[in-house]
Scaffold this active site. Structure first.
Site, PDB file in Angstrom:
ATOM      1  N   CYS A 124      39.575  45.320  34.112  1.00  0.00           N
ATOM      2  CA  CYS A 124      38.322  44.885  33.490  1.00  0.00           C
ATOM      3  C   CYS A 124      37.955  45.817  32.320  1.00  0.00           C
ATOM      4  CB  CYS A 124      37.218  44.797  34.533  1.00  0.00           C
ATOM      5  SG  CYS A 124      35.799  43.793  33.993  1.00  0.00           S
ATOM      6  N   HIS A 232      39.567  41.295  38.843  1.00  0.00           N
ATOM      7  CA  HIS A 232      39.405  42.445  39.742  1.00  0.00           C
ATOM      8  C   HIS A 232      40.347  42.320  40.943  1.00  0.00           C
ATOM      9  CE1 HIS A 232      35.835  44.504  38.010  1.00  0.00           C
ATOM     10  NE2 HIS A 232      35.678  43.319  37.451  1.00  0.00           N
ATOM     11  N   GLU A 234      41.370  44.626  42.762  1.00  0.00           N
ATOM     12  CA  GLU A 234      41.034  45.616  43.801  1.00  0.00           C
ATOM     13  C   GLU A 234      40.138  45.029  44.885  1.00  0.00           C
ATOM     14  OE1 GLU A 234      37.262  45.542  41.548  1.00  0.00           O
ATOM     15  OE2 GLU A 234      39.368  45.388  40.982  1.00  0.00           O
TER      16      GLU A 234
END
Length: 263
Positions: A124, A232, A234
């Site tokens: 990001c 994202h 993660e």
């Protein structure tokens, strides 16, 4: 007397060290340097690396010493925008927080990591930092650019809704990323008001959203692993096989980096 819990042995080999630059957050009149757990977890669990959290509030005087400890660099997302003066634009989003200390640390960090041949993974904001470090720029209001969709999250909803899959990204065919993920398209979340405008020198797109927004980049002429993604991975990485593959690939690159340095 030997101690099996210390030192580097076959049963306890040294793990690669990965720099993670922290960001500023104000709480009750105090300035904190912070890093969110969700970014660290997959680096530990799937990359098999040791995170080294680096404060960005003291400038770059110690940058080379930090880099001397590192086998890779991991640039995370954040709630702040990058200062547009760093890519030659006026600020069109004065209501959004900035973190100039992080900007002025991360851009030299990226350039120095490139010179050292260190693997780089950006998420990001981290991907946007990579683009700027290579001389590119940013759409400050992506949602206001004709032809592009609104990629922002609804901040009034719970995190599980904010980070839910929002759209698909099409991977550029015959690239290493398409081969790694094994699919032409993957579903991703979307939590960004800004996006890549002009690509930096030497960077190429690896994936695009349905509206054409660049969702992944790399530097194909560099010898080391380079990857930036706008989504994202993660978030709940353990539940997403594509995320796991990304973090595993980064970890493998960091282990190669460590081996090249005789660690």
């Amino acid at each position: 007397m030997s101690n099996n819990n210390t030192g580097n042995t076959q049963s306890n080999p040294r793990k690669p060290v990965v720099l993670m630059s922290m960001g500023m957050q104000e709480r009750k009149g105090h300035e904190y340097q912070v890093m969110t757990h969700k970014y660290m977890a997959p680096l530990v669990e799937f990359s098999g690396c040791v995170p080294l959290l680096v404060p960005t509030c003291f400038g770059t005087a110690d940058l080379e010493q930090y880099l001397s400890l590192a086998d890779g660099v991991y640039l995370t997302g954040a709630g702040s925008n990058i200062d547009p003066s760093l890519y030659g634009q006026d600020n069109l989003t004065p209501d959004k927080a900035q973190d100039r200390d992080r900007d002025l640390f991360d851009l030299p960090l990226i350039k120095a990591a490139v010179q050292r041949g260190l693997p780089i993974f950006g998420i990001c904001r981290g991907m946007q930092e990579m683009n700027i470090a290579f001389g590119g720029d940013i759409h400050q209001k992506l949602y206001a650019v004709e032809g592009f969709n609104d990629h922002r999250e609804d901040s009034s909803t719970p995190p599980a809704e904010q980070y839910a899959d929002r759209h698909s990204v099409r991977l550029v065919p015959n690239t290493w990323l398409a081969e790694l993920l094994g699919q032409e398209e993957i579903p991703v979340n979307s939590l960004h008001g800004q996006g890549i405008g002009t690509l930096g020198e030497g960077l190429q797109a690896l994936a695009h959203a349905e509206d054409g927004v660049i969702e992944a980049i790399h530097a194909p002429d560099l010898p080391q692993f380079t990857l930036g993604v706008q989504w994202h991975p993660e978030w709940l990485a353990a539940q997403n096989p594509h995320s796991i593959r990304l973090f595993e690939a980064f970890g493998q690159a960091c282990r190669r980096s460590a081996a090249q340095r005789g660690r």
